[in-house]
Design a protein around this motif. Sequence first.
Motif, PDB file in Angstrom:
ATOM      1  N   MET A 255       0.833  -1.198   0.000  1.00 53.21           N
ATOM      2  CA  MET A 255       0.000   0.000   0.000  1.00 53.21           C
ATOM      3  C   MET A 255       0.871   1.253   0.000  1.00 53.21           C
ATOM      4  SD  MET A 255      -3.196  -0.941  -0.009  1.00 53.21           S
ATOM      5  CE  MET A 255      -4.009   0.581   0.506  1.00 53.21           C
ATOM      6  N   ARG A 256       0.571   2.166  -0.931  1.00 52.31           N
ATOM      7  CA  ARG A 256       1.227   3.467  -0.985  1.00 52.31           C
ATOM      8  C   ARG A 256       0.136   4.526  -0.894  1.00 52.31           C
ATOM      9  NH1 ARG A 256       4.283   0.102  -0.027  1.00 52.31           N
ATOM     10  NH2 ARG A 256       6.101  -0.589  -1.235  1.00 52.31           N
ATOM     11  N   LEU A 257       0.281   5.464   0.032  1.00 53.11           N
ATOM     12  CA  LEU A 257      -0.827   6.330   0.420  1.00 53.11           C
ATOM     13  C   LEU A 257      -0.630   7.774  -0.022  1.00 53.11           C
ATOM     14  CD1 LEU A 257      -1.293   5.106   4.117  1.00 53.11           C
ATOM     15  CD2 LEU A 257      -2.347   4.181   2.040  1.00 53.11           C
ATOM     16  N   PHE A 258      -1.613   8.319  -0.754  1.00 58.98           N
ATOM     17  CA  PHE A 258      -1.772   9.758  -0.906  1.00 58.98           C
ATOM     18  C   PHE A 258      -2.726  10.232   0.183  1.00 58.98           C
ATOM     19  CE2 PHE A 258      -0.355   9.138  -5.361  1.00 58.98           C
ATOM     20  CZ  PHE A 258       0.580  10.172  -5.432  1.00 58.98           C
ATOM     21  N   LEU A 259      -2.466  11.412   0.729  1.00 58.03           N
ATOM     22  CA  LEU A 259      -3.219  11.932   1.866  1.00 58.03           C
ATOM     23  C   LEU A 259      -3.895  13.229   1.458  1.00 58.03           C
ATOM     24  CD1 LEU A 259      -0.347  11.304   4.416  1.00 58.03           C
ATOM     25  CD2 LEU A 259      -2.339   9.838   4.003  1.00 58.03           C
ATOM     26  N   SER A 260      -5.196  13.334   1.746  1.00 54.57           N
ATOM     27  CA  SER A 260      -6.028  14.412   1.202  1.00 54.57           C
ATOM     28  C   SER A 260      -6.457  15.421   2.266  1.00 54.57           C
ATOM     29  CB  SER A 260      -7.289  13.814   0.563  1.00 54.57           C
ATOM     30  OG  SER A 260      -6.995  13.120  -0.612  1.00 54.57           O
ATOM     31  N   ALA A 261      -6.792  16.617   1.780  1.00 55.96           N
ATOM     32  CA  ALA A 261      -7.517  17.580   2.621  1.00 55.96           C
ATOM     33  C   ALA A 261      -8.948  17.082   2.785  1.00 55.96           C
ATOM     34  CB  ALA A 261      -7.507  18.952   1.962  1.00 55.96           C
ATOM     35  N   THR A 262      -9.559  17.426   3.918  1.00 57.57           N
ATOM     36  CA  THR A 262     -10.905  16.932   4.206  1.00 57.57           C
ATOM     37  C   THR A 262     -11.946  18.026   4.410  1.00 57.57           C
ATOM     38  OG1 THR A 262     -10.354  16.767   6.573  1.00 57.57           O
ATOM     39  CG2 THR A 262     -10.059  14.786   5.239  1.00 57.57           C
ATOM     40  N   PRO A 279       7.997  12.102   6.687  1.00 55.66           N
ATOM     41  CA  PRO A 279       8.599  12.354   5.377  1.00 55.66           C
ATOM     42  C   PRO A 279       7.934  11.518   4.296  1.00 55.66           C
ATOM     43  CG  PRO A 279      10.013  10.914   6.680  1.00 55.66           C
ATOM     44  CD  PRO A 279       8.869  11.314   7.572  1.00 55.66           C
ATOM     45  N   SER A 280       7.978  12.012   3.072  1.00 50.97           N
ATOM     46  CA  SER A 280       7.471  11.232   1.947  1.00 50.97           C
ATOM     47  C   SER A 280       8.234   9.915   1.841  1.00 50.97           C
ATOM     48  CB  SER A 280       7.629  12.011   0.646  1.00 50.97           C
ATOM     49  OG  SER A 280       7.306  11.213  -0.470  1.00 50.97           O
ATOM     50  N   ARG A 281       7.513   8.866   1.484  1.00 49.79           N
ATOM     51  CA  ARG A 281       8.048   7.516   1.314  1.00 49.79           C
ATOM     52  C   ARG A 281       8.478   6.890   2.640  1.00 49.79           C
ATOM     53  NH1 ARG A 281      12.038   9.197  -3.258  1.00 49.79           N
ATOM     54  NH2 ARG A 281      11.275  11.267  -2.688  1.00 49.79           N
ATOM     55  N   PHE A 282       8.016   7.457   3.763  1.00 49.13           N
ATOM     56  CA  PHE A 282       8.256   6.837   5.063  1.00 49.13           C
ATOM     57  C   PHE A 282       7.428   5.563   5.168  1.00 49.13           C
ATOM     58  CE2 PHE A 282       7.062   6.180   9.506  1.00 49.13           C
ATOM     59  CZ  PHE A 282       8.300   6.170  10.118  1.00 49.13           C
ATOM     60  N   GLY A 283       8.026   4.497   5.639  1.00 41.67           N
ATOM     61  CA  GLY A 283       7.306   3.245   5.806  1.00 41.67           C
ATOM     62  C   GLY A 283       8.221   2.071   5.560  1.00 41.67           C
ATOM     63  N   ASP A 284       7.629   0.952   5.198  1.00 38.60           N
ATOM     64  CA  ASP A 284       8.403  -0.245   4.893  1.00 38.60           C
ATOM     65  C   ASP A 284       7.930  -0.795   3.543  1.00 38.60           C
ATOM     66  OD1 ASP A 284       6.009  -1.616   5.315  1.00 38.60           O
ATOM     67  OD2 ASP A 284       6.646  -2.610   7.143  1.00 38.60           O
ATOM     68  N   PRO A 285       8.454  -1.929   3.092  1.00 40.67           N
ATOM     69  CA  PRO A 285       8.060  -2.410   1.756  1.00 40.67           C
ATOM     70  C   PRO A 285       6.573  -2.691   1.592  1.00 40.67           C
ATOM     71  CG  PRO A 285      10.111  -3.458   2.411  1.00 40.67           C
ATOM     72  CD  PRO A 285       9.620  -2.705   3.612  1.00 40.67           C
ATOM     73  N   MET A 286       5.829  -2.862   2.695  1.00 37.97           N
ATOM     74  CA  MET A 286       4.408  -3.160   2.578  1.00 37.97           C
ATOM     75  C   MET A 286       3.527  -1.918   2.692  1.00 37.97           C
ATOM     76  SD  MET A 286       4.410  -6.271   1.816  1.00 37.97           S
ATOM     77  CE  MET A 286       2.634  -6.411   1.717  1.00 37.97           C
ATOM     78  N   LEU A 287       3.935  -0.931   3.476  1.00 38.39           N
ATOM     79  CA  LEU A 287       3.091   0.234   3.731  1.00 38.39           C
ATOM     80  C   LEU A 287       3.945   1.479   3.735  1.00 38.39           C
ATOM     81  CD1 LEU A 287       0.344   1.471   4.596  1.00 38.39           C
ATOM     82  CD2 LEU A 287       1.020   1.036   6.956  1.00 38.39           C
TER      83      LEU A 287
END
Length: 536
Positions: A255-262, A279-287
């Motif tokens: 899963m790679r997440l874009f985050l939106s205004a609400t 930071p952008s691309r923070f996470g691990d190979p799965m999330l």
Amino acid sequence: MTRIFVNGLVWPHAHRAAGPEPTALAVCDGHVMACGTDAEIRELAGAGAEEIDLGGRRLVPGLIDGHMHAVRGGASWARELRWTDLPDLRAGLAAIRAAARRAEPEDWIRVVGGWHPCQFPESREPTQAELDAVTTEHPVYVQALYEVAVLNSAALRAAGIDAASADPPGGRFERDPVTGEPTGRVFGMGAFNHVLSAVPPATPEEERRSTATMFADLHSLGLTGIVDAGGFGMLPQRYEPLFALWREGGLSMRMRLFLSATDPGQEYAQLVDWMRHTPSRFGDPMLGFLGIGEVVHFGCHDFEGLEEFAISDAAIDELYRICCHAAERGWPVNIHAVLDESIDRILTCWEAVNERIPLCGLRFTLSHGDRISARNLKRLKALGAGLVLDDHHVFKAEVTEQAWGAGSMAAVPPIADLLAAGVPLAAGTDATRACSHNPWLALWWLVTGRSADGIARRAAEHRMSRKQALDCYTAGSAWLSFEETTRGRLVPGAYADFAVLSEDYFAVPEDRIPLIRSELTVVAGEVVHSTGAVPV
């Protein structure tokens, strides 16, 4: 342990060197070792490798949906029905009847988008009377994309809708012109949200299990990754079912997440809050967190482009502030834009940002881009930006052509121009409400230009080859998250994410492409779905 998959038809990626088609794949420690002939791969792997016979089946890189609202859809997936693949209205009503037999009294039965009446020979949604004939004990709610929803009498009562009910903001309850009584048909997001707010909420554990169920269903279609597009109402707490699944080690989908205004008027503050500590691309190979979008500023969001829309100077000024902040911190930006007029203003904004902070390499993207002009394609390319295609016109082509004029769909999207311009292209579905979640339906649409009513409105020059379409759905979507060398391609060192198909995508008649399923889906070398047809 090394595993080798032999006696198959292996498609490593769109741009492999000319030569004999590989028949085998070697995998070790979650990564690809090599593709080649059976003999080459057996020699490379050595005597101790586990050998799996593909039985002549087609093996492709795992599909990556480049634009899907999976976090939102997953939380309620297990409590909803899907009409995506049903042949007619009778089958839809039968599915509700079967669900009613399984349900507890007063449980809601819901179909929430992902289908359209044009896929049925009846060319219509059900009536309140038809839903009442199926069940009077259970509230029933059937929503066709974002166009209309139909409620049975029990659902009207549960949602508190009667002759005296005022229309909610942003919505409308249809009424009988003589009696004033509600007909069961409701329109607009305000009405949809009003009804769905009456559904008893799921527990966090139910939402976590539901999300896992959705991923299992998507694996059965060959999906191994999703770029989640964020979207309306995606507050931080909406991500908790996904995070819970990840924390316990149960996340099988990358899963790679874009985050939106609400909230309109609060876009800058909300998106800065998202970016403040992560930071952008923070996470691990799965999330991983990827960027901001697709809702960056409500004043720049032209929805389906079917109504008059213009971006104001104030909205562009705010968009500039947001995009500068994102670029300074290395965050990609993805913006929903259908109309060329919207795209023109967004690109002017991005060019101003680019003068201050170079955007090349940041992978800013537009989603949809249905009416993008040749001029704006050149500007998009010059910025190093890309475009995410989706297949919402598989259902919306007729309605859109009525709004845009006869013949307007011949170049929607202008695929030949996109390919000629060299703009990076990803592909997805825009599921789970605005379109079907089936990636093979999306691939069929890219290849044939036909919509669910059987009409090919897109001109032949604006249709993709099967290889081009699959490349968009694999390495193209991996490009969005800077992973095009490690995902979407079966090359040495890449993640061993792949699917073994029920039919050969490259050989089946076009009308069978939407029917393709995965017999075996593998993520990081581990089986996440198997029908048993390929013994592992």
